[in-house]
Scaffold this active site. Structure first.
Site, PDB file in Angstrom:
ATOM      1  N   GLU A 152       0.837  -1.190   0.000  1.00  0.00           N
ATOM      2  CA  GLU A 152       0.000   0.000   0.000  1.00  0.00           C
ATOM      3  C   GLU A 152       0.875   1.244   0.000  1.00  0.00           C
ATOM      4  O   GLU A 152       1.788   1.375   0.826  1.00  0.00           O
ATOM      5  CB  GLU A 152      -0.905   0.044   1.242  1.00  0.00           C
ATOM      6  CG  GLU A 152      -2.074  -0.898   1.198  1.00  0.00           C
ATOM      7  CD  GLU A 152      -3.075  -0.641   2.320  1.00  0.00           C
ATOM      8  OE1 GLU A 152      -4.205  -1.137   2.199  1.00  0.00           O
ATOM      9  OE2 GLU A 152      -2.741   0.057   3.305  1.00  0.00           O
ATOM     10  N   CYS A 153       0.604   2.153  -0.930  1.00  0.00           N
ATOM     11  CA  CYS A 153       1.270   3.452  -1.002  1.00  0.00           C
ATOM     12  C   CYS A 153       2.803   3.286  -0.998  1.00  0.00           C
ATOM     13  O   CYS A 153       3.372   2.869  -1.987  1.00  0.00           O
ATOM     14  CB  CYS A 153       0.791   4.363   0.128  1.00  0.00           C
ATOM     15  SG  CYS A 153       1.015   6.125  -0.231  1.00  0.00           S
ATOM     16  N   GLY A 154       3.480   3.609   0.105  1.00  0.00           N
ATOM     17  CA  GLY A 154       4.928   3.447   0.130  1.00  0.00           C
ATOM     18  C   GLY A 154       5.360   2.027  -0.180  1.00  0.00           C
ATOM     19  O   GLY A 154       6.344   1.794  -0.883  1.00  0.00           O
ATOM     20  N   SER A 194      -1.248  -0.738  -4.618  1.00  0.00           N
ATOM     21  CA  SER A 194      -1.836   0.511  -5.081  1.00  0.00           C
ATOM     22  C   SER A 194      -1.482   1.610  -4.091  1.00  0.00           C
ATOM     23  O   SER A 194      -0.978   1.346  -2.996  1.00  0.00           O
ATOM     24  CB  SER A 194      -3.358   0.407  -5.218  1.00  0.00           C
ATOM     25  OG  SER A 194      -3.987   0.642  -3.983  1.00  0.00           O
ATOM     26  N   TYR A 210       3.746  -0.067  -2.020  1.00  0.00           N
ATOM     27  CA  TYR A 210       3.519  -0.228  -3.460  1.00  0.00           C
ATOM     28  C   TYR A 210       4.707   0.287  -4.254  1.00  0.00           C
ATOM     29  O   TYR A 210       5.180  -0.368  -5.202  1.00  0.00           O
ATOM     30  CB  TYR A 210       2.239   0.532  -3.807  1.00  0.00           C
ATOM     31  CG  TYR A 210       1.883   0.660  -5.263  1.00  0.00           C
ATOM     32  CD1 TYR A 210       1.808  -0.436  -6.110  1.00  0.00           C
ATOM     33  CD2 TYR A 210       1.541   1.911  -5.786  1.00  0.00           C
ATOM     34  CE1 TYR A 210       1.433  -0.297  -7.444  1.00  0.00           C
ATOM     35  CE2 TYR A 210       1.154   2.061  -7.103  1.00  0.00           C
ATOM     36  CZ  TYR A 210       1.099   0.961  -7.935  1.00  0.00           C
ATOM     37  OH  TYR A 210       0.713   1.100  -9.251  1.00  0.00           O
TER      38      TYR A 210
END
Length: 422
Positions: free
Chosen positions: A317-319, A413, A321
């Site tokens: 997730e985010c970082g 994502s 990803y």
């Protein structure tokens, strides 16, 4: 089991400093107090925990059901909820998810934290306006922050006389109480070697002008917690990256997984730990861009992550990803090789804010179904190929471009999942 909310007219009023000071002060006085944070925030809750020594949960009126919020709020002692942004500020178009929604749902009074540094008599119409705005939101008193002098305090108190809003505490201006920030919020609690000294100083300063008995007397009983649905664990044994680069995992999510029988196996990429054997590897968000060179040079983390991805689902997730991608460019434009498990290149050289609640419908990966989520990052995507992971909509229901990527067993994502909605 009682609760009280600290909110403010706007962001930047000093809610977090006041909340931390009050949590530490009450804990030192022997009050069984714990903190909660309204909205999608990973950083402030860890400060709450340090201040009072008890776990802190997020309460999100946009992403969570009323039953879920009541269950997360339940617990022993007094719950002090720190609001986000202004009291009535929420998602477009109508402000849903504001801390005012939490006040209505839990039937709790609000103490308004006002940055009085640049005002005197004008404090009265400001506070009265907030108190009269919504009859279902009770403003029970005021905490004056950033007060310059005894004379300034006297002017403010005189202005509020007759408004029916008691001044419960005064926190004098003190440059040593400033909380350093970076692009996603405060510098994380675990990065502050002086955190205990800071919390004690804040509590000492607040104690000089605080009526803690009046504040605790305002707290009201929390509603009884009924049945609520917990998030199902995406796997039985979950390897969880956890350190200063991967700190953004919601406590309620991990608690749900554990309550339903999952085993969480924490490891530290920054310590160059090998990725444990598990049924799922989860890389949450955080600040990998600040540690990209160190992550790229890892001798065990990246090689074992690549090896695990051959047989085990991996999700970021985010970082997290971004670390699953091929390259990550830091603020200086230096490109660092990452895991190379997704056809993705990201950069912080040119920042662009992406912010907002999201509705997600998954095409695969560990979070199957529909979810409430949020997005908050400054990274720029230089290249992204391959099938998307989620269909996505914003808070107003408008369709967005599909989010994330999936390739083989690897998914990710920029969205942070908060709760299930189906």
């Amino acid at each position: 089991m009682t609760g009280l909310i600290l909110a403010a007219p706007s962001s930047g009023a000093g809610k977090t400093t006041v909340t931390l000071a009050l949590l530490r002060l009450l804990a030192r006085q022997g009050v069984a107090v714990r903190g909660a944070k309204s909205g999608p925030d990973y950083i402030d809750p860890r400060f709450h925990e340090a201040a009072c020594g008890r776990p802190c949960m997020n309460l999100d009126a946009w992403a969570m059901s009323p039953d879920r919020i009541a269950a997360l709020a339940a617990g022993d002692g007094m719950l002090l909820i720190e609001g986000a942004m202004g009291l009535f500020d929420g998602a477009p178009p109508d402000g849903r998810g504001a801390v005012a929604d939490i006040a209505r749902l839990l039937a709790l009074p609000v103490v308004l934290v006002v940055d009085a540094g640049r005002m005197a008599q004008s404090v009265a119409p400001l506070c009265v306006g907030f108190a009269n705005h919504d009859p279902d939101v009770c403003i029970a008193g005021v905490i004056l922050n950033n007060v310059g002098s005894p004379r300034h305090e006297a002017m403010l108190r005189r202005a509020l006389e007759g408004t029916g809003l008691p001044v419960l505490a005064v926190l004098r201006r003190d440059p040593d109480l400033a909380l350093p920030s970076r692009h996603l919020g405060l510098v994380q609690a675990e990065e502050r070697g002086d955190l205990d000294a800071f919390l004690d100083r804040a509590a000492d300063r607040l104690a000089e002008g605080c009526d803690t008995l009046a504040i605790t007397a305002l707290a009201r009983p929390l509603p009884a917690a009924g049945p609520h649905r917990r998030l199902a664990p995406p796997a039985q044994r979950i390897a969880l990256a956890r350190d200063a680069a991967f700190a953004f995992a919601y406590p309620h999510m991990l608690a749900d997984w554990r309550a339903r029988g999952a085993e969480i196996l924490p490891f530290s990429p920054l310590a160059d730990d090998a990725v444990p054997e598990a049924d799922l590897v989860f890389l949450p968000g955080g600040y990998p861009e600040l540690h990209a060179g160190r992550l790229a040079a890892s001798a065990r983390f990246l090689p074992t992550l690549r090896a695990r991805a051959q047989t085990t689902p991996v999700h970021g997730e985010c970082g997290g990803y971004m670390v699953l991608g091929e390259t990550l460019a830091d603020a200086d434009g230096t490109r660092h090789r990452m895991a190379g498990l997704l056809p993705l290149e990201t950069s912080f050289e040119t920042r662009r804010l992406h912010l907002g609640y999201r509705r997600l419908c998954a095409h695969g990966g560990p979070f199957c179904g529909t979810f409430a989520a949020h997005e908050f990052h400054y990274a720029t995507t230089l290249r992204a190929e391959g099938p998307p992971l989620y269909d996505a909509w914003n808070a107003e229901g408008a369709a967005l471009s599909p989010m994330g990527q999936r390739r083989g067993r690897v998914t990710g994502s920029f969205a942070h999942v908060i709760d299930r909605t189906d």
